[in-house]
Motif scaffolding. Structure first.
Motif, PDB file in Angstrom:
ATOM      1  N   VAL A 169       0.829  -1.208   0.000  1.00  0.00           N
ATOM      2  CA  VAL A 169       0.000   0.000   0.000  1.00  0.00           C
ATOM      3  C   VAL A 169       0.864   1.259   0.000  1.00  0.00           C
ATOM      4  O   VAL A 169       0.529   2.260  -0.656  1.00  0.00           O
ATOM      5  CB  VAL A 169      -0.985  -0.019   1.193  1.00  0.00           C
ATOM      6  CG1 VAL A 169      -0.269   0.164   2.521  1.00  0.00           C
ATOM      7  CG2 VAL A 169      -2.070   1.032   1.017  1.00  0.00           C
ATOM      8  N   PHE A 170       1.999   1.221   0.682  1.00  0.00           N
ATOM      9  CA  PHE A 170       2.893   2.379   0.690  1.00  0.00           C
ATOM     10  C   PHE A 170       3.617   2.529  -0.642  1.00  0.00           C
ATOM     11  O   PHE A 170       3.804   3.646  -1.138  1.00  0.00           O
ATOM     12  CB  PHE A 170       3.891   2.271   1.843  1.00  0.00           C
ATOM     13  CG  PHE A 170       3.258   2.424   3.192  1.00  0.00           C
ATOM     14  CD1 PHE A 170       2.440   3.509   3.480  1.00  0.00           C
ATOM     15  CD2 PHE A 170       3.467   1.485   4.188  1.00  0.00           C
ATOM     16  CE1 PHE A 170       1.843   3.657   4.726  1.00  0.00           C
ATOM     17  CE2 PHE A 170       2.882   1.621   5.434  1.00  0.00           C
ATOM     18  CZ  PHE A 170       2.064   2.708   5.703  1.00  0.00           C
ATOM     19  N   LEU A 171       4.022   1.416  -1.230  1.00  0.00           N
ATOM     20  CA  LEU A 171       4.671   1.479  -2.537  1.00  0.00           C
ATOM     21  C   LEU A 171       3.700   1.989  -3.603  1.00  0.00           C
ATOM     22  O   LEU A 171       4.086   2.756  -4.493  1.00  0.00           O
ATOM     23  CB  LEU A 171       5.209   0.101  -2.919  1.00  0.00           C
ATOM     24  CG  LEU A 171       6.370  -0.411  -2.058  1.00  0.00           C
ATOM     25  CD1 LEU A 171       6.717  -1.849  -2.436  1.00  0.00           C
ATOM     26  CD2 LEU A 171       7.597   0.486  -2.203  1.00  0.00           C
ATOM     27  N   ALA A 172       2.437   1.584  -3.496  1.00  0.00           N
ATOM     28  CA  ALA A 172       1.429   2.062  -4.446  1.00  0.00           C
ATOM     29  C   ALA A 172       1.217   3.564  -4.299  1.00  0.00           C
ATOM     30  O   ALA A 172       1.049   4.282  -5.292  1.00  0.00           O
ATOM     31  CB  ALA A 172       0.115   1.315  -4.228  1.00  0.00           C
ATOM     32  N   ALA A 173       1.232   4.054  -3.062  1.00  0.00           N
ATOM     33  CA  ALA A 173       1.060   5.489  -2.832  1.00  0.00           C
ATOM     34  C   ALA A 173       2.237   6.278  -3.395  1.00  0.00           C
ATOM     35  O   ALA A 173       2.057   7.320  -4.033  1.00  0.00           O
ATOM     36  CB  ALA A 173       0.903   5.759  -1.341  1.00  0.00           C
ATOM     37  N   ALA A 174       3.455   5.784  -3.170  1.00  0.00           N
ATOM     38  CA  ALA A 174       4.637   6.465  -3.704  1.00  0.00           C
ATOM     39  C   ALA A 174       4.595   6.496  -5.228  1.00  0.00           C
ATOM     40  O   ALA A 174       4.906   7.520  -5.855  1.00  0.00           O
ATOM     41  CB  ALA A 174       5.904   5.768  -3.216  1.00  0.00           C
TER      42      ALA A 174
END
Length: 219
Positions: free
Chosen positions: A151-156
């Protein structure tokens, strides 16, 4: 870490940006009470920040329920929506001020949550924060929930920034683990002071953070 610079700030949602964690506890407690069980504190800590379907699977396994996990999750989410409507949604202390500072400083912002995207949107709209974030990624938009970094990689990726340039603000250990797995700097913000668990910085409130502090994590 002199090769890193602050490119974006990623916010968890429940218990970090909005004070909805008690409502999630209530919805879980109600689902289990209907089946003659009580929400176990140790299990609650273990699943904090995880995808609702994973939580439902934990419930089925831990309590020996006959329910289908997906149906159990949907029952809980329906209760959650009702609680949002009846109880309202409040920001965590310091949340609105910090978001405003980041907006004024021109630092990109995103929400990366273990909640479904629809409930994330409900919370942001309730606090008139939708326009303050370039994107909001819910657990249903990625293959794996926290503590996986997805989820954090998708946001970045949605913000067009490097993971190493992101600061994640989290309140749950699973979220901290996800941020570190994404090679991001993490600040753990928990009212109970539950320990940094690997986070580069720990605070008990967003009121203790500002843009200067977040930038200083890269020096």
């Amino acid at each position: 870490m002199t090769d890193r610079r602050l490119q974006a700030v990623l916010f968890d949602l429940d218990g970090l940006l909005v004070d909805t964690e008690p409502l999630w506890i209530r919805s879980a407690g109600e689902v289990l009470a209907r089946r003659g069980h009580r929400w176990d504190l140790a299990l609650r800590q273990r699943v904090m920040g995880r995808h609702p379907l994973e939580v439902a699977r934990f419930m089925v396994e831990h309590y020996g329920l006959d329910d289908d996990p997906t149906a159990l999750m949907e029952e809980r989410l329906e209760l959650q929506r009702g609680l949002y409507a009846s109880e309202g949604i409040e920001p965590m202390p310091g949340a609105l001020a910090l978001v405003r500072q980041l907006v004024e400083a021109g630092i990109p912002r995103a929400v990366a949550s273990g909640s479904p995207t629809a409930l994330v949107a409900t919370c942001l709209e309730a606090l008139d924060l939708r326009a303050s974030f370039s994107c909001a990624i819910g657990a249903d938009q990625v293959s794996r929930g926290k503590p996986a970094p997805d989820v954090f990689l998708a946001a970045a990726s949605a913000l067009g920034v490097e993971p190493r340039g992101c600061v994640v603000l989290e309140d749950a250990n699973n979220g901290v683990a996800a941020a570190l797995a994404a090679d991001m700097i993490c600040v753990k913000v928990a009212r109970e002071g539950r320990g940094a668990t690997g986070a580069q910085l720990a605070r008990t409130s967003l009121e203790a953070l500002d843009v200067s502090t977040l930038r200083g994590l890269f020096t």
